[in-house]
Design a protein around this motif. Structure first.
Motif, mmCIF file in Angstrom:
data_model
loop_
_atom_site.group_PDB
_atom_site.id
_atom_site.type_symbol
_atom_site.label_atom_id
_atom_site.label_comp_id
_atom_site.label_asym_id
_atom_site.label_seq_id
_atom_site.Cartn_x
_atom_site.Cartn_y
_atom_site.Cartn_z
ATOM 1 N N ASN A 1 0.801 -1.163 -0.127
ATOM 2 C CA ASN A 1 0.093 -0.132 -0.074
ATOM 3 C C ASN A 1 0.721 1.143 -0.113
ATOM 4 O O ASN A 1 0.572 2.183 -0.566
ATOM 5 C CB ASN A 1 -0.786 -0.120 1.157
ATOM 6 C CG ASN A 1 -1.983 -1.024 1.163
ATOM 7 O OD1 ASN A 1 -2.577 -1.200 -0.078
ATOM 8 N ND2 ASN A 1 -2.565 -1.616 2.199
ATOM 9 N N SER A 2 2.043 1.196 0.579
ATOM 10 C CA SER A 2 2.902 2.504 0.448
ATOM 11 C C SER A 2 3.310 2.733 -0.720
ATOM 12 O O SER A 2 3.348 3.667 -1.257
ATOM 13 C CB SER A 2 4.070 2.061 1.550
ATOM 14 O OG SER A 2 3.911 2.120 2.854
ATOM 15 N N LYS B 1 1.734 1.993 -3.587
ATOM 16 C CA LYS B 1 0.620 2.115 -4.144
ATOM 17 C C LYS B 1 0.110 3.643 -3.857
ATOM 18 O O LYS B 1 -0.024 4.533 -4.964
ATOM 19 C CB LYS B 1 -0.557 1.451 -4.002
ATOM 20 C CG LYS B 1 -0.084 -0.100 -4.631
ATOM 21 C CD LYS B 1 -1.680 -0.895 -4.259
ATOM 22 C CE LYS B 1 -1.539 -2.206 -4.576
ATOM 23 N NZ LYS B 1 -2.579 -3.232 -4.082
ATOM 24 N N ASN B 2 0.561 4.070 -2.657
ATOM 25 C CA ASN B 2 -0.119 5.520 -2.258
ATOM 26 C C ASN B 2 1.017 6.485 -2.086
ATOM 27 O O ASN B 2 0.548 7.728 -2.275
ATOM 28 C CB ASN B 2 -0.842 5.103 -0.914
ATOM 29 C CG ASN B 2 -2.140 4.402 -0.868
ATOM 30 O OD1 ASN B 2 -2.711 4.199 -2.068
ATOM 31 N ND2 ASN B 2 -2.283 3.555 0.062
ATOM 32 N N SER C 1 7.889 2.708 0.702
ATOM 33 C CA SER C 1 7.688 2.763 -0.904
ATOM 34 C C SER C 1 8.797 2.761 -1.818
ATOM 35 O O SER C 1 9.003 2.092 -2.772
ATOM 36 C CB SER C 1 6.695 3.943 -1.193
ATOM 37 O OG SER C 1 6.846 4.378 -2.229
#
Length: 218
Positions: free
Chosen positions: A15-16, A18-19, A197
């Motif tokens: 999620n890191s 992706k975001n 990320s």
């Protein structure tokens, strides 16, 4: 010992990536690092050591090592994640806490009031990492290695590192400024996510470069 939730770390890592929006200048630097890793892979018995260095080896460099370790396991890469400082302090308790919040388990292996050694694990990885504050040239840091300095002070105070095959400056804002404030938890989590990320981006870029492909995420 602190227990983890199944897949919590993996979900945070994905999620890191992706975001978090990585700007183009930062991507270029990460791609330079990935390129050097790919080119050096074949000259070092298919094994690469990466040493994350900041002044105290307590926050940013520890996060870098932990997420590089996790990324190597996630992508099945033969990368050995290291970290160190220009001086010894401790693996800061707020850094420990933010990693616990995303699913890592910390077990004290060698107790010291000033600088304990932790065994770090998570349910998503069948391996562990020993972590404590140390200087970048500590004997546990396998040489030679690629150096990534994560703060300006360390970059300036380490003008020459003989064990480094390559050196890059990859600074992150120090979450220390939030210590003891109402914003402490969210500030550390933000730095935690930024580094996760970028370790995802670095690893997937390196994977594509080794396969002589153009990274799909660019």
């Amino acid at each position: 010992m602190y227990n983890t939730d199944t897949n919590k770390t993996k979900d945070f890592f994905e999620n890191s990536y992706k975001n978090i929006i990585i700007n183009e200048e930062r991507k270029k630097e990460l791609l330079k690092i990935a390129d050097k890793i790919a080119k050096n892979y074949v000259f070092n018995d298919s094994h690469i050591n990466i040493n994350f260095i900041c002044t105290h080896n307590s926050r940013r460099s520890q996060l870098g090592q932990v997420w590089c370790f996790f990324a190597a396991k996630y992508f099945n890469l033969n990368i050995n994640a290291l970290s160190g400082g220009t001086e010894v302090t401790a693996f800061h308790r707020n850094t420990v806490q933010t990693l616990k919040e995303v699913g890592f388990t910390f077990t004290v292996e060698d107790f010291s009031h000033s600088n304990p050694t932790y065994k770090i694990t998570c349910s998503d990885v069948d391996d562990s990492l020993l972590a404590f504050s140390k200087t970048y040239d500590n004997s546990v840091n396998t040489t030679p290695y690629i150096v990534l300095t994560t703060c300006n002070h360390a970059d300036e105070k380490c003008p020459f590192i003989p064990e480094a095959t390559h050196r890059f400056h990859l600074p992150y804002k120090d979450p220390k400024h939030s210590d003891g404030s109402p914003d402490q938890e969210i500030t550390y989590l933000k730095t935690n996510s930024e580094i996760a990320s970028e370790m995802y981006f670095l690893s997937v870029s390196y994977t594509h470069l080794r396969a002589h492909e153009t990274p799909e995420h660019l």
